[in-house]
Design an enzyme around this catalytic site. Structure first.
Site, mmCIF file in Angstrom:
data_model
loop_
_atom_site.group_PDB
_atom_site.id
_atom_site.type_symbol
_atom_site.label_atom_id
_atom_site.label_comp_id
_atom_site.label_asym_id
_atom_site.label_seq_id
_atom_site.Cartn_x
_atom_site.Cartn_y
_atom_site.Cartn_z
ATOM 1 N N ASP A 133 0.810 -1.227 0.000
ATOM 2 C CA ASP A 133 0.000 0.000 0.000
ATOM 3 C C ASP A 133 0.847 1.283 0.000
ATOM 4 O O ASP A 133 0.344 2.355 -0.326
ATOM 5 C CB ASP A 133 -0.938 0.019 1.217
ATOM 6 C CG ASP A 133 -1.819 -1.206 1.305
ATOM 7 O OD1 ASP A 133 -2.015 -1.870 0.269
ATOM 8 O OD2 ASP A 133 -2.291 -1.515 2.417
ATOM 9 N N ARG A 168 -14.634 -1.162 -25.442
ATOM 10 C CA ARG A 168 -15.250 -1.279 -24.119
ATOM 11 C C ARG A 168 -14.669 -0.289 -23.119
ATOM 12 O O ARG A 168 -13.578 0.242 -23.303
ATOM 13 C CB ARG A 168 -14.999 -2.684 -23.552
ATOM 14 C CG ARG A 168 -15.909 -3.719 -24.117
ATOM 15 C CD ARG A 168 -15.510 -5.090 -23.592
ATOM 16 N NE ARG A 168 -16.482 -6.078 -24.014
ATOM 17 C CZ ARG A 168 -16.224 -7.373 -24.133
ATOM 18 N NH1 ARG A 168 -15.034 -7.834 -23.855
ATOM 19 N NH2 ARG A 168 -17.167 -8.201 -24.517
ATOM 20 N N ARG A 177 -5.873 -0.289 0.298
ATOM 21 C CA ARG A 177 -6.617 0.109 1.490
ATOM 22 C C ARG A 177 -7.112 1.549 1.344
ATOM 23 O O ARG A 177 -7.695 1.861 0.320
ATOM 24 C CB ARG A 177 -5.738 -0.021 2.737
ATOM 25 C CG ARG A 177 -6.393 -0.854 3.822
ATOM 26 C CD ARG A 177 -5.440 -0.995 4.972
ATOM 27 N NE ARG A 177 -4.856 -2.291 4.974
ATOM 28 C CZ ARG A 177 -5.309 -3.315 5.684
ATOM 29 N NH1 ARG A 177 -6.331 -3.138 6.472
ATOM 30 N NH2 ARG A 177 -4.735 -4.484 5.621
ATOM 31 N N ILE A 280 -3.204 -11.135 -6.611
ATOM 32 C CA ILE A 280 -2.160 -11.264 -7.639
ATOM 33 C C ILE A 280 -1.134 -10.137 -7.463
ATOM 34 O O ILE A 280 0.043 -10.302 -7.743
ATOM 35 C CB ILE A 280 -2.812 -11.239 -9.039
ATOM 36 C CG1 ILE A 280 -3.529 -12.565 -9.249
ATOM 37 C CG2 ILE A 280 -1.799 -10.984 -10.152
ATOM 38 C CD1 ILE A 280 -4.378 -12.661 -10.458
HETATM 39 O O1 F6P Z 1 -2.361 -4.029 3.346
HETATM 40 C C1 F6P Z 1 -2.146 -4.837 2.242
HETATM 41 C C2 F6P Z 1 -3.437 -5.313 1.639
HETATM 42 O O2 F6P Z 1 -3.145 -6.095 0.504
HETATM 43 C C3 F6P Z 1 -4.430 -4.208 1.282
HETATM 44 O O3 F6P Z 1 -4.097 -3.544 0.091
HETATM 45 C C4 F6P Z 1 -5.718 -4.976 1.237
HETATM 46 O O4 F6P Z 1 -6.816 -4.141 1.506
HETATM 47 C C5 F6P Z 1 -5.554 -5.980 2.326
HETATM 48 O O5 F6P Z 1 -4.158 -6.124 2.548
HETATM 49 C C6 F6P Z 1 -6.142 -7.333 2.000
HETATM 50 O O6 F6P Z 1 -6.036 -8.157 3.100
HETATM 51 P P1 F6P Z 1 -6.245 -9.741 3.054
HETATM 52 O O7 F6P Z 1 -5.030 -10.355 2.445
HETATM 53 O O8 F6P Z 1 -6.379 -10.130 4.478
HETATM 54 O O9 F6P Z 1 -7.440 -9.995 2.227
#
Ligand code: F6P
Length: 356
Positions: A133, A168, A177, A280
């Site tokens: 993030d 499209r 996040r 991914i």
């Molecule tokens: O903080 C890293 C992150 O990949 C975010 O971008 C995402 O919202 C979250 O973790 C997803 O978490 P999880 O792997 O628990 O679904």
């Protein structure tokens, strides 16, 4: 010295490279002992550990994931696998019993908050900033981010060719996040037409305007990158699920498909498709930039241990590796995109819409 090392929170490429940097320096250069703690703070609760030797370190530099495993265990919060005990006290006792002189904590915002609390309780902590993030304060870059934007950029390149063939509107939902760094930087690199980020709430009509503007000059396709935390001016973020009993319960996700429906309602003749890249972005090989950054962070973390600089996080400022106190790191807000900053303004000048 006998040091413990753990990885906590969502994984990302570069964790293994960091572990390798820490361990090679600690074991081979300084003759320290390293204990790998499994599954983040959970392993400190259950004493689930392994002894790391130089032999354990082969093949790690490029490898995604974490050889130690991770969890979202937050010992200062309720929930998780060990409940009904005073988790912080149990961890302090276990650290003493395992004779760890210090603990290296590799993680994002949640991990740094936990690390700061243990540092305040007298544990020798050195931490390393990790997250795709890129939203941690005090450091210009977290490792994992550059690999993630490489993945998204390649996806956008691929979406372009099929979007153009089929005339499209293609949406690509990315992680991040409540920070828009992944969407912003991959959107610029992947030649997106519209970038939607949490820091700039969007107006649906402005997205439609952009699609029409493109069509008026013969461009019958549009690429939209939407951050999972993006929201309309008059609305809220979309939550994909709430994981009950998790110390970190909210999972964002779903804005891409919602927006695809919203656009189709207003442009009935257009076909809109959404690709959700999801995990991914976090899996697979580590890019060159992150291999180097992670190694720098790992080596610097051990130098901090040697110098007795505890209660701090390794940081990158410009091109210099430095550090900041955990107190200062967690005392600031998360690092977000500046809606009036250079990157956003530059993107606007080359015609990218933020639908604001
Ligand atoms: O903080 C890293 C992150 O990949 C975010 O971008 C995402 O919202 C979250 O973790 C997803 O978490 P999880 O792997 O628990 O679904």
């Amino acid at each position: 010295m006998r040091i413990g090392i753990l990885t906590s929170g969502g994984d990302c490429p570069g964790i293994n490279a960091t572990i390798r940097g820490v361990c090679k320096t600690a074991i081979n250069y300084y003759g320290m002992e390293v204990v790998g703690i499994h599954s983040g703070f959970q392993g400190l609760l259950t004493k689930d550990v392994e002894s790391i030797t130089d032999k354990s370190l082969s093949g790690l530099l490029n490898l995604g994931g974490t050889m130690l495993g991770t969890s979202r265990e937050k010992p200062f919060k309720k929930g998780g696998v060990v409940s009904d005990v005073d988790k912080p006290s149990l961890i302090l006792q276990n650290i003493r019993e395992m004779e760890l002189d210090c603990v290296v904590c590799i993680g994002g915002n949640g991990t740094q908050k936990t690390a700061a609390k243990f540092a305040a309780m007298g544990v020798n902590i050195v931490s390393v900033p990790k997250t795709i993030d890129n939203d941690l304060a005090s450091t210009d870059v977290t490792f994992g981010f550059n690999t993630a934007i490489d993945v998204v950029t390649e996806a956008l390149d691929r979406l372009h060719t099929t979007a153009e063939s089929h005339h499209r509107i293609m949406l690509c939902e990315v992680m991040g996040r409540n920070a828009g760094w992944i969407a912003l930087e991959s959107g610029i690199a992947g030649s997106a037409d519209v970038i939607l980020i949490p820091e700039i709430p969007y107006d649906l009509n402005k997205i439609i305007d952009k699609v029409k503007e493109r069509e008026s000059c013969g461009k019958n396709f549009t690429i939209i990158v939407v951050a999972e935390g993006a929201k309309p001016k008059d609305g809220n973020v979309v939550i994909s699920k709430i994981v009950k009993d998790s110390p970190d319960p909210i999972r964002l996700g779903g804005i891409g498909n919602k927006l695809a429906g919203d656009i189709e309602c207003l442009m009935k003749d257009k076909e809109v498709r959404c690709t959700v890249l999801g995990h991914i972005q976090r899996g697979g090989n580590t890019c060159t930039y992150d291999r180097i950054l992670s190694t720098r962070y790992g080596v610097a973390a051990v130098e901090m241990i040697v110098n007795g600089e505890f209660g701090k996080m390794v940081c990158l400022k410009g091109d210099t590796i430095t550090s900041d106190t955990l107190e200062n790191v967690i005392g600031q807000k998360t690092k977000n995109v500046n809606p009036d900053g250079e990157l956003v303004n530059m993107a606007k000048k080359i015609g990218i819409s933020f639908a604001d």
